[in-house]
Motif scaffolding. Structure first.
Motif, PDB file in Angstrom:
ATOM      1  N   LEU A 119      58.708  29.750  33.095  1.00 27.32           N
ATOM      2  CA  LEU A 119      58.211  31.054  33.553  1.00 27.32           C
ATOM      3  C   LEU A 119      58.782  32.230  32.764  1.00 27.32           C
ATOM      4  CD1 LEU A 119      58.480  30.425  37.400  1.00 27.32           C
ATOM      5  CD2 LEU A 119      56.406  30.397  36.011  1.00 27.32           C
ATOM      6  N   ALA A 120      59.600  31.952  31.750  1.00 29.06           N
ATOM      7  CA  ALA A 120      60.299  33.029  31.043  1.00 29.06           C
ATOM      8  C   ALA A 120      59.375  34.135  30.532  1.00 29.06           C
ATOM      9  CB  ALA A 120      61.119  32.452  29.896  1.00 29.06           C
ATOM     10  N   PRO A 121      58.235  33.821  29.919  1.00 33.79           N
ATOM     11  CA  PRO A 121      57.380  34.930  29.439  1.00 33.79           C
ATOM     12  C   PRO A 121      56.959  35.875  30.558  1.00 33.79           C
ATOM     13  CG  PRO A 121      56.707  32.854  28.455  1.00 33.79           C
ATOM     14  CD  PRO A 121      57.688  32.511  29.522  1.00 33.79           C
ATOM     15  N   ARG A 122      56.655  35.338  31.725  1.00 27.84           N
ATOM     16  CA  ARG A 122      56.254  36.187  32.847  1.00 27.84           C
ATOM     17  C   ARG A 122      57.445  36.989  33.381  1.00 27.84           C
ATOM     18  NH1 ARG A 122      53.296  33.321  37.772  1.00 27.84           N
ATOM     19  NH2 ARG A 122      51.828  32.935  36.057  1.00 27.84           N
ATOM     20  N   LEU A 123      58.621  36.350  33.390  1.00 23.81           N
ATOM     21  CA  LEU A 123      59.788  37.033  33.929  1.00 23.81           C
ATOM     22  C   LEU A 123      60.232  38.181  33.034  1.00 23.81           C
ATOM     23  CD1 LEU A 123      61.853  33.920  35.087  1.00 23.81           C
ATOM     24  CD2 LEU A 123      60.516  35.454  36.513  1.00 23.81           C
ATOM     25  N   ARG A 124      59.933  38.082  31.729  1.00 23.97           N
ATOM     26  CA  ARG A 124      60.322  39.151  30.807  1.00 23.97           C
ATOM     27  C   ARG A 124      59.313  40.291  30.752  1.00 23.97           C
ATOM     28  NH1 ARG A 124      61.606  34.867  27.111  1.00 23.97           N
ATOM     29  NH2 ARG A 124      59.658  35.338  26.016  1.00 23.97           N
ATOM     30  N   SER A 125      58.134  40.111  31.343  1.00 29.49           N
ATOM     31  CA  SER A 125      57.084  41.123  31.249  1.00 29.49           C
ATOM     32  C   SER A 125      57.415  42.333  32.126  1.00 29.49           C
ATOM     33  CB  SER A 125      55.738  40.528  31.670  1.00 29.49           C
ATOM     34  OG  SER A 125      55.778  40.130  33.027  1.00 29.49           O
ATOM     35  N   GLU A 126      56.842  43.461  31.760  1.00 30.16           N
ATOM     36  CA  GLU A 126      57.052  44.684  32.530  1.00 30.16           C
ATOM     37  C   GLU A 126      56.263  44.623  33.836  1.00 30.16           C
ATOM     38  OE1 GLU A 126      59.046  47.201  31.908  1.00 30.16           O
ATOM     39  OE2 GLU A 126      59.797  46.078  30.164  1.00 30.16           O
ATOM     40  N   PRO A 127      56.745  45.319  34.862  1.00 28.42           N
ATOM     41  CA  PRO A 127      55.984  45.381  36.111  1.00 28.42           C
ATOM     42  C   PRO A 127      54.587  45.938  35.858  1.00 28.42           C
ATOM     43  CG  PRO A 127      58.203  46.259  36.413  1.00 28.42           C
ATOM     44  CD  PRO A 127      58.010  46.060  34.941  1.00 28.42           C
ATOM     45  N   ALA A 128      53.633  45.421  36.558  1.00 24.36           N
ATOM     46  CA  ALA A 128      52.240  45.845  36.362  1.00 24.36           C
ATOM     47  C   ALA A 128      51.696  46.456  37.649  1.00 24.36           C
ATOM     48  CB  ALA A 128      51.383  44.644  35.964  1.00 24.36           C
ATOM     49  N   ALA A 129      50.846  47.474  37.477  1.00 23.90           N
ATOM     50  CA  ALA A 129      50.186  48.094  38.623  1.00 23.90           C
ATOM     51  C   ALA A 129      48.966  47.265  39.013  1.00 23.90           C
ATOM     52  CB  ALA A 129      49.770  49.516  38.286  1.00 23.90           C
ATOM     53  N   GLN A 130      48.825  46.997  40.300  1.00 21.11           N
ATOM     54  CA  GLN A 130      47.685  46.232  40.760  1.00 21.11           C
ATOM     55  C   GLN A 130      46.467  47.153  40.885  1.00 21.11           C
ATOM     56  OE1 GLN A 130      47.777  42.906  41.200  1.00 21.11           O
ATOM     57  NE2 GLN A 130      49.859  43.078  40.374  1.00 21.11           N
ATOM     58  N   PRO A 131      45.272  46.658  40.555  1.00 23.03           N
ATOM     59  CA  PRO A 131      44.074  47.510  40.691  1.00 23.03           C
ATOM     60  C   PRO A 131      43.809  47.851  42.151  1.00 23.03           C
ATOM     61  CG  PRO A 131      43.476  45.226  40.250  1.00 23.03           C
ATOM     62  CD  PRO A 131      44.963  45.312  40.059  1.00 23.03           C
ATOM     63  N   VAL A 132      43.219  49.034  42.349  1.00 24.36           N
ATOM     64  CA  VAL A 132      42.904  49.495  43.704  1.00 24.36           C
ATOM     65  C   VAL A 132      41.393  49.535  43.867  1.00 24.36           C
ATOM     66  CG1 VAL A 132      43.078  51.398  45.343  1.00 24.36           C
ATOM     67  CG2 VAL A 132      45.005  50.847  43.839  1.00 24.36           C
ATOM     68  N   LEU A 133      40.907  48.863  44.882  1.00 24.12           N
ATOM     69  CA  LEU A 133      39.484  48.889  45.206  1.00 24.12           C
ATOM     70  C   LEU A 133      39.299  49.770  46.448  1.00 24.12           C
ATOM     71  CD1 LEU A 133      38.569  45.112  44.722  1.00 24.12           C
ATOM     72  CD2 LEU A 133      38.332  46.981  43.091  1.00 24.12           C
ATOM     73  N   SER A 134      38.431  50.759  46.353  1.00 28.00           N
ATOM     74  CA  SER A 134      38.223  51.637  47.514  1.00 28.00           C
ATOM     75  C   SER A 134      36.774  52.098  47.567  1.00 28.00           C
ATOM     76  CB  SER A 134      39.156  52.855  47.440  1.00 28.00           C
ATOM     77  OG  SER A 134      38.833  53.639  46.314  1.00 28.00           O
ATOM     78  N   VAL A 135      36.350  52.423  48.762  1.00 29.01           N
ATOM     79  CA  VAL A 135      35.017  53.002  48.971  1.00 29.01           C
ATOM     80  C   VAL A 135      35.233  54.416  49.524  1.00 29.01           C
ATOM     81  CG1 VAL A 135      32.854  52.822  50.217  1.00 29.01           C
ATOM     82  CG2 VAL A 135      34.018  50.739  49.459  1.00 29.01           C
ATOM     83  N   ARG A 136      34.735  55.430  48.857  1.00 27.48           N
ATOM     84  CA  ARG A 136      34.978  56.813  49.272  1.00 27.48           C
ATOM     85  C   ARG A 136      33.710  57.639  49.018  1.00 27.48           C
ATOM     86  NH1 ARG A 136      36.938  55.939  44.304  1.00 27.48           N
ATOM     87  NH2 ARG A 136      36.618  57.526  42.685  1.00 27.48           N
ATOM     88  N   PRO A 137      33.564  58.703  49.752  1.00 22.19           N
ATOM     89  CA  PRO A 137      32.400  59.593  49.520  1.00 22.19           C
ATOM     90  C   PRO A 137      32.472  60.231  48.139  1.00 22.19           C
ATOM     91  CG  PRO A 137      33.451  60.038  51.638  1.00 22.19           C
ATOM     92  CD  PRO A 137      34.369  59.135  50.891  1.00 22.19           C
ATOM     93  N   ALA A 138      31.316  60.614  47.652  1.00 31.99           N
ATOM     94  CA  ALA A 138      31.261  61.279  46.348  1.00 31.99           C
ATOM     95  C   ALA A 138      32.092  62.549  46.387  1.00 31.99           C
ATOM     96  CB  ALA A 138      29.816  61.589  45.981  1.00 31.99           C
ATOM     97  N   GLY A 139      32.908  62.752  45.369  1.00 30.21           N
ATOM     98  CA  GLY A 139      33.742  63.936  45.264  1.00 30.21           C
ATOM     99  C   GLY A 139      35.078  63.819  45.966  1.00 30.21           C
ATOM    100  N   ALA A 140      35.292  62.746  46.713  1.00 33.91           N
ATOM    101  CA  ALA A 140      36.588  62.569  47.389  1.00 33.91           C
ATOM    102  C   ALA A 140      37.661  62.284  46.339  1.00 33.91           C
ATOM    103  CB  ALA A 140      36.505  61.421  48.389  1.00 33.91           C
ATOM    104  N   PRO A 141      38.891  62.721  46.593  1.00 31.52           N
ATOM    105  CA  PRO A 141      39.964  62.488  45.613  1.00 31.52           C
ATOM    106  C   PRO A 141      40.278  60.989  45.468  1.00 31.52           C
ATOM    107  CG  PRO A 141      40.858  63.326  47.661  1.00 31.52           C
ATOM    108  CD  PRO A 141      39.367  63.429  47.790  1.00 31.52           C
ATOM    109  N   LEU A 142      40.777  60.636  44.293  1.00 30.56           N
ATOM    110  CA  LEU A 142      41.165  59.240  44.064  1.00 30.56           C
ATOM    111  C   LEU A 142      42.402  58.899  44.886  1.00 30.56           C
ATOM    112  CD1 LEU A 142      40.784  59.053  40.173  1.00 30.56           C
ATOM    113  CD2 LEU A 142      39.281  58.020  41.888  1.00 30.56           C
ATOM    114  N   PRO A 143      42.516  57.667  45.327  1.00 27.68           N
ATOM    115  CA  PRO A 143      43.730  57.264  46.061  1.00 27.68           C
ATOM    116  C   PRO A 143      44.948  57.291  45.146  1.00 27.68           C
ATOM    117  CG  PRO A 143      42.412  55.330  45.536  1.00 27.68           C
ATOM    118  CD  PRO A 143      41.580  56.533  45.148  1.00 27.68           C
TER     119      PRO A 143
END
Length: 281
Positions: free
Chosen positions: A11-35
């Motif tokens: 698992l060494a290659p994964r353990l050495r990798s930088e933390p990653a941001a998980q994608p965010v899935l959302s449903v929002r009205p048009a013009g609403a601010p991003l989460p």
């Protein structure tokens, strides 16, 4: 612990990798601010946590001088490139077991660290010249067990040092009262461990003696925990095991008592091992 260290290598290659941001899935009205973006997450321990765990493993393995575990440790250090433990790896370059020394040198090459100078510690339990039996000497060992006797022809012509040390242990009463802690039907029976759990030994290790004795039914071999780690544990093959040929020092062959070999169960006791010599001594 060895399994965990081997997993670190994988698992060494994964353990050495930088933390990653998980994608965010959302449903929002048009013009609403991003989460708000989520905090980066890591799939494994942090570098500091990993270094701390490897250091704890080192403390235990050094105290036990567990040769197979030490090899797993240095491979994990090389895979993770954990330079904070380079001195610990460097100390193993002088270990008495060749396999440990080789693994430590390879790890230091990966870390780009020069190995320390000095001579490797000598392997304990040296043999005096007179203890090594001549190649033409007829030697036999009788394993007296709860289920009967097994007579073994020892082969000093193929494994002189292994035979000499086995004879020394036998004549010193080392095997008396020990059990066959491992019995695998159609494969092997194994004994000679004073701890009875497969991890014990006489307090020293010896180098492998490569030879051409095949592992057929009744062949006696030296159990190992990695290259050059033989001690007091031995096994007897129930049947032909060609995948063991040349990998484990073979040093004897059952002459009589194959029926006793087949009847052995895990926990059966070796009452005594008696060694007989011919008249040429």
């Amino acid at each position: 612990m060895r399994a965990a260290l081997d997993a670190v290598v994988t698992l060494a290659p994964r353990l050495r990798s930088e933390p990653a941001a998980q994608p965010v899935l959302s449903v929002r009205p048009a013009g609403a601010p991003l989460p708000e973006p989520p905090e980066p997450t890591r799939s494994g321990p942090s570098p500091a946590e990993l270094a701390q765990a490897l250091g704890a493993a080192w403390t235990h393995l050094r105290a036990e001088d567990e040769t197979e575990g030490l090899q797993s440790f240095v491979r994990a250090i090389a895979a993770t490139e954990e330079r904070s433990l380079a001195d610990e790896v460097g100390s193993l370059v002088l270990h008495p077991v060749q396999a440990v020394r080789d693994a430590a040198r390879e790890a230091l090459e990966t870390l780009r660290v020069e190995p320390p100078a000095g001579e490797a510690r000598s392997v304990p339990n040296p043999l005096a010249p007179g203890e090594v039996p001549p190649a033409d000497r007829s030697l036999r060992a009788v394993l007296r067990t709860e289920r009967g006797d097994i007579e073994i022809e020892l082969r000093p012509e193929d494994a002189p040092s292994t035979v000499a040390r086995f004879v020394r242990l036998a004549e010193g009463g080392f095997f008396d009262g020990l059990s066959f802690h491992r019995v695998v039907p159609a494969f092997v029976v194994q004994g000679g461990d004073p701890r009875g759990d497969g991890y014990g030994g006489p307090g020293w290790t010896q180098r492998c003696e490569d030879n051409r004795l095949p592992y057929v039914r009744g062949t006696v071999g030296m159990a190992l925990a990695g290259r050059d780690t033989g001690g007091s544990q031995f096994f007897i093959a129930h049947s032909a095991q060609p995948h063991l040929d040349g990998r484990y020092t073979a040093f004897g062959k059952v002459l009589t008592g194959l029926d006793v070999l087949d009847a052995l169960q895990a926990g059966d006791v070796i009452r005594k091992v008696e060694v007989t010599r011919d008249d040429a001594e």
